[in-house]
Design an enzyme around this catalytic site. Structure first.
Site, PDB file in Angstrom:
ATOM      1  N   CYS A  38       0.824  -1.233   0.000  1.00  0.00           N
ATOM      2  CA  CYS A  38       0.000   0.000   0.000  1.00  0.00           C
ATOM      3  C   CYS A  38       0.848   1.269   0.000  1.00  0.00           C
ATOM      4  CB  CYS A  38      -0.940   0.004   1.188  1.00  0.00           C
ATOM      5  SG  CYS A  38      -1.932  -1.488   1.292  1.00  0.00           S
TER       6      CYS A  38
ATOM      7  N   HIS B 229      -2.972   6.951   2.477  1.00  0.00           N
ATOM      8  CA  HIS B 229      -3.459   5.673   1.950  1.00  0.00           C
ATOM      9  C   HIS B 229      -4.839   5.443   2.575  1.00  0.00           C
ATOM     10  CE1 HIS B 229      -4.121   1.599   1.064  1.00  0.00           C
ATOM     11  NE2 HIS B 229      -3.795   1.142   2.266  1.00  0.00           N
TER      12      HIS B 229
ATOM     13  N   ASN C  28     -10.152  -0.076   0.393  1.00  0.00           N
ATOM     14  CA  ASN C  28      -8.686  -0.007   0.372  1.00  0.00           C
ATOM     15  C   ASN C  28      -8.198  -0.583  -0.959  1.00  0.00           C
ATOM     16  OD1 ASN C  28      -5.962  -0.570   0.666  1.00  0.00           O
ATOM     17  ND2 ASN C  28      -6.145  -1.267   2.785  1.00  0.00           N
TER      18      ASN C  28
HETATM   19  O1  UT7 Z   1      -3.403  -1.286   3.884  1.00  0.00           O
HETATM   20  C1  UT7 Z   1      -3.401  -1.722   5.213  1.00  0.00           C
HETATM   21  C2  UT7 Z   1      -4.482  -2.756   5.273  1.00  0.00           C
HETATM   22  N1  UT7 Z   1      -5.033  -3.095   6.531  1.00  0.00           N
HETATM   23  C3  UT7 Z   1      -5.655  -2.238   7.357  1.00  0.00           C
HETATM   24  O2  UT7 Z   1      -5.708  -1.064   7.244  1.00  0.00           O
HETATM   25  C4  UT7 Z   1      -6.352  -2.907   8.521  1.00  0.00           C
HETATM   26  C5  UT7 Z   1      -6.163  -2.221   9.840  1.00  0.00           C
HETATM   27  N2  UT7 Z   1      -7.064  -2.792  10.810  1.00  0.00           N
HETATM   28  C6  UT7 Z   1      -8.359  -2.465  10.823  1.00  0.00           C
HETATM   29  O3  UT7 Z   1      -8.799  -1.629  10.054  1.00  0.00           O
HETATM   30  C7  UT7 Z   1      -9.259  -3.112  11.847  1.00  0.00           C
HETATM   31  O4  UT7 Z   1      -8.485  -3.898  12.721  1.00  0.00           O
HETATM   32  C8  UT7 Z   1     -10.378  -3.986  11.196  1.00  0.00           C
HETATM   33  C9  UT7 Z   1     -11.378  -3.086  10.488  1.00  0.00           C
HETATM   34  C10 UT7 Z   1      -9.776  -4.988  10.222  1.00  0.00           C
HETATM   35  C11 UT7 Z   1     -11.128  -4.773  12.274  1.00  0.00           C
HETATM   36  O5  UT7 Z   1     -11.661  -3.889  13.250  1.00  0.00           O
HETATM   37  P1  UT7 Z   1     -11.455  -4.177  14.786  1.00  0.00           P
HETATM   38  O6  UT7 Z   1     -12.157  -3.110  15.512  1.00  0.00           O
HETATM   39  O7  UT7 Z   1      -9.982  -4.340  15.030  1.00  0.00           O
HETATM   40  O8  UT7 Z   1     -12.250  -5.525  14.959  1.00  0.00           O
HETATM   41  P2  UT7 Z   1     -11.726  -6.943  15.508  1.00  0.00           P
HETATM   42  O9  UT7 Z   1     -10.814  -7.595  14.567  1.00  0.00           O
HETATM   43  O10 UT7 Z   1     -11.278  -6.771  16.937  1.00  0.00           O
HETATM   44  O11 UT7 Z   1     -13.077  -7.775  15.535  1.00  0.00           O
HETATM   45  C12 UT7 Z   1     -14.161  -7.416  16.412  1.00  0.00           C
HETATM   46  C13 UT7 Z   1     -15.291  -8.383  16.155  1.00  0.00           C
HETATM   47  C14 UT7 Z   1     -14.862  -9.847  16.179  1.00  0.00           C
HETATM   48  O12 UT7 Z   1     -15.916 -10.592  16.770  1.00  0.00           O
HETATM   49  P3  UT7 Z   1     -15.844 -11.038  18.315  1.00  0.00           P
HETATM   50  O13 UT7 Z   1     -14.601 -11.891  18.423  1.00  0.00           O
HETATM   51  O14 UT7 Z   1     -15.743  -9.772  19.101  1.00  0.00           O
HETATM   52  O15 UT7 Z   1     -17.128 -11.777  18.508  1.00  0.00           O
HETATM   53  C15 UT7 Z   1     -14.769 -10.229  14.725  1.00  0.00           C
HETATM   54  O16 UT7 Z   1     -14.988 -11.600  14.504  1.00  0.00           O
HETATM   55  O17 UT7 Z   1     -15.835  -8.170  14.856  1.00  0.00           O
HETATM   56  C16 UT7 Z   1     -15.895  -9.408  14.136  1.00  0.00           C
HETATM   57  N3  UT7 Z   1     -15.765  -9.132  12.724  1.00  0.00           N
HETATM   58  C17 UT7 Z   1     -16.808  -8.822  11.944  1.00  0.00           C
HETATM   59  N4  UT7 Z   1     -18.106  -8.705  12.191  1.00  0.00           N
HETATM   60  C18 UT7 Z   1     -18.915  -8.370  11.172  1.00  0.00           C
HETATM   61  C19 UT7 Z   1     -14.636  -9.114  11.983  1.00  0.00           C
HETATM   62  N5  UT7 Z   1     -14.917  -8.797  10.696  1.00  0.00           N
HETATM   63  C20 UT7 Z   1     -16.264  -8.610  10.654  1.00  0.00           C
HETATM   64  C21 UT7 Z   1     -17.145  -8.264   9.642  1.00  0.00           C
HETATM   65  N6  UT7 Z   1     -18.463  -8.134   9.926  1.00  0.00           N
HETATM   66  N7  UT7 Z   1     -16.743  -8.021   8.367  1.00  0.00           N
END
Ligand code: UT7
Length: 326
Positions: free
Chosen positions: A112, A252, A282
């Site tokens: 990225c 980005h 993204n």
């Molecule tokens: O170019 C660089 C590319 N990458 C990035 O920029 C990613 C950077 N990271 C992020 O943007 C965030 O970490 C995410 C958006 C990927 C995730 O957000 P988060 O607030 O860190 O969520 P999390 O991974 O802690 O997940 C929270 C909950 C989980 O459920 P439980 O364990 O609390 O029951 C996940 O299983 O959200 C769940 N979850 C979803 N729920 C609905 C994960 N993905 C999804 C989804 N829809 N798509």
């Protein structure tokens, strides 16, 4: 002294729009989760176009907006992690389609941060006097390396391409400072494997190999916030500027919450950051070029405006450039 300046921008994305609602038919997710956690509402997904097709369309627009012809391009750099093939490079395919007969061409991989690495690389060729006009493209079809059953990644990404023509100027403007960083020790945070070793000396166990992105989301999030802050501060310091001198920071486009936190750390209003991720998701190496082109086409950048472009991503890599718009 020669300086590198942007004289034209272009972008392109496939017509096919995939909404958050569309994703609920594939994985257990919902519009509210995606919007509140990321800010993304929709993304473009290719239905047949290759990375080189997107790159070519963005390139044509950038060259036209620069007021040049393809014959005047000396070098084509394409930043991508989703090339059509190991070889030829996307840059060579685009060189052929443009009929950019005198241009050298190569691809560059910095995930990225690819557009930033591409621009800084172009600037070196210009400042040494080797080349006059360089086409830098960031192009991706990330949809082909997504696991469409993994809701934690497939909702985040989209396809698209952005391009700039970087040219030589005698004026004290254009790229005023730059900063590039990498940290391979964090490579596991965000990765996508290539084909495994398979030859007469190995026992290949994978037959249906389909590479896909894996990510430690929260760790990448922290890396992203730190990287934006560190790189923005670095380019400001190198150019002897303060953040008040800057009209827009073009990051980005990964996640609205990453930008909100970085804005807080930099103590700047979040609307200093230009964002269009709600419509594209993204798009990795393409995102900064698409956002910059949108600002230029909407006439939101004037002569003399100062901008910072800042990227972060797999590798891990990060970087920024500070520009004075000509
Ligand atoms: O170019 C660089 C590319 N990458 C990035 O920029 C990613 C950077 N990271 C992020 O943007 C965030 O970490 C995410 C958006 C990927 C995730 O957000 P988060 O607030 O860190 O969520 P999390 O991974 O802690 O997940 C929270 C909950 C989980 O459920 P439980 O364990 O609390 O029951 C996940 O299983 O959200 C769940 N979850 C979803 N729920 C609905 C994960 N993905 C999804 C989804 N829809 N798509």
């Amino acid at each position: 002294m020669r300086h590198a300046t942007i004289i034209g921008t272009g972008s392109y994305a496939p017509d096919n729009t995939m909404t958050n609602e569309d994703l609920t038919k594939l994985v257990d997710t919902n519009d509210e989760w995606i919007i509140t956690r990321t800010g993304i509402k929709e993304r473009r997904i290719a239905t047949g176009e290759l990375t080189s097709d997107l790159a070519y369309e963005a390139a044509v627009r950038a060259i036209q907006n620069a007021g040049l012809t393809a014959a005047e391009i000396d070098l084509i750099i394409c930043a991508t992690i989703t090339p059509d093939s190991f070889m030829p490079s996307v840059a060579c395919i685009v060189q052929d389609r443009l009929k950019a007969m005198k241009a050298a061409a190569f691809d560059l991989t910095a995930a990225c941060t690819g557009m930033i690495y591409g621009m800084v690389t172009a600037a070196q060729f210009i400042e040494t006097g080797m080349y006059q006009n360089i086409l830098v493209i960031g192009a991706e079809t990330l949809s082909k390396i997504l696991n469409w059953e993994d809701r934690s990644t497939c909702v985040l990404f989209g396809d698209g391409a952005g391009a700039v023509v970087v040219s030589s100027t005698e004026k004290e403007s254009g790229m005023l400072s730059s900063n590039l960083l990498s940290d391979g020790s964090k490579q596991a945070l965000l990765s996508c494997p290539a084909v495994p070793l398979n030859n007469p000396f190995t026992k290949a166990e994978t037959t249906n190999f389909a590479p896909s992105i894996t990510m430690q989301g929260q760790e990448v999030f922290k890396f992203a916030v730190r990287s934006i802050t560190e790189n923005v501060k670095a380019v400001l310091k190198k150019a002897n500027h303060t953040v008040e001198d800057i009209k827009y920071i073009i990051p980005h486009q990964a996640n609205l919450r990453i930008i909100e936190q970085a804005a807080k750390f930099l103590d700047v209003p979040v609307d200093k950051f230009y964002l269009n991720l709600e419509h594209y998701g993204n798009t990795s190496a393409a995102s900064i070029g698409i956002a910059l082109d949108e600002l230029v086409q909407n006439k939101q950048i004037q002569h003399g405006d100062k901008l910072i472009l800042v990227g972060f991503g797999g590798g891990m890599t990060s970087g920024a450039v500070l520009l004075e718009w000509d």
